[in-house]
Design a protein around this motif. Structure first.
Motif, short mmCIF file in Angstrom:
data_model
loop_
_atom_site.label_atom_id
_atom_site.label_comp_id
_atom_site.label_asym_id
_atom_site.label_seq_id
_atom_site.Cartn_x
_atom_site.Cartn_y
_atom_site.Cartn_z
N GLU A 12 0.61 -1.19 -0.13
CA GLU A 12 -0.31 0.24 0.06
C GLU A 12 1.46 1.41 0.15
OE1 GLU A 12 -2.53 0.44 3.08
OE2 GLU A 12 -3.94 -1.80 2.05
N HIS A 49 -4.47 6.60 0.86
CA HIS A 49 -3.74 5.72 0.82
C HIS A 49 -4.14 4.52 -0.78
CE1 HIS A 49 -6.76 3.63 3.15
NE2 HIS A 49 -6.41 2.11 3.27
N HIS A 99 -5.33 0.50 -2.19
CA HIS A 99 -5.61 -0.71 -2.05
C HIS A 99 -4.79 -1.15 -2.77
CE1 HIS A 99 -8.90 -0.19 1.29
NE2 HIS A 99 -7.49 -0.02 1.33
N SER A 156 -11.05 -0.76 5.25
CA SER A 156 -11.47 -1.91 5.42
C SER A 156 -11.29 -1.71 6.96
CB SER A 156 -10.00 -2.43 5.84
OG SER A 156 -8.84 -1.71 6.19
N ASP A 175 -8.85 -0.02 8.26
CA ASP A 175 -8.55 1.35 8.09
C ASP A 175 -9.38 2.06 9.45
OD1 ASP A 175 -7.35 0.99 6.25
OD2 ASP A 175 -8.96 0.83 4.60
ZN LIG Z 1 -6.78 0.09 3.68
#
Ligand SMILES: [Zn+2]
Length: 139
Positions: free
Chosen positions: A27, A81, A83, A91, A94
């Motif tokens: 990432e 960010h 993925h 997520s 996250d």
């Molecule tokens: Zn993420």
């Protein structure tokens, strides 16, 4: 969808996509800074986790970026960010790490068609609310 809008110039999106590809399979992450919802600058950051599934920014780099924003009169508008292998949604990890209330989280997925690849969220009480990302050609 929330009525909050982040306006993203095309040249910044090019930088995000290039950074996401460069950091693959891990990432990539960074800050988006600007004024009144319009992004002026991308601050790429090192993913200290070097992981395809999560990221941690380096505190010294965060500090330097915030200092640079202040010097330029910019506000931090979003944490960005990538993925590499999953869709552009928050997520569990996250959500767990979304510690700045109201900040926009922009996620760029490299795993879905381009039209669905860039999404933004604000997190309140651990629940993601999608915001609108508006593209513009101007800086
Ligand atoms: Zn993420």
């Amino acid at each position: 969808m929330s009525d909050v809008t982040l306006t993203l110039p095309a040249h910044i999106e090019v930088l995000l996509r290039a950074e996401a590809q460069k950091q693959r399979p891990n990432e990539a992450c960074g800050y988006l800074a600007g004024k009144a919802g319009l992004v002026h600058e991308f601050y790429p950051m090192t993913n200290a986790d070097a992981s395809p599934e999560h990221f941690t920014m380096v505190p010294q780099e965060q500090f330097a970026a915030v200092k640079a924003m202040r010097a330029k009169g910019q506000d931090m508008l979003a944490v960005w960010h990538s993925h590499p292998d999953t869709p552009a949604r928050m997520s569990e990890e996250d959500l767990r790490l979304a510690y700045m209330p109201g900040i926009i989280h922009v996620i760029l997925s490299l795993a879905v068609p381009e039209a669905q690849s860039l999404r933004g969220f604000q997190v309140f009480d651990n629940i993601p609310h999608e915001i609108q990302i508006q593209r513009t050609e101007e800086a």
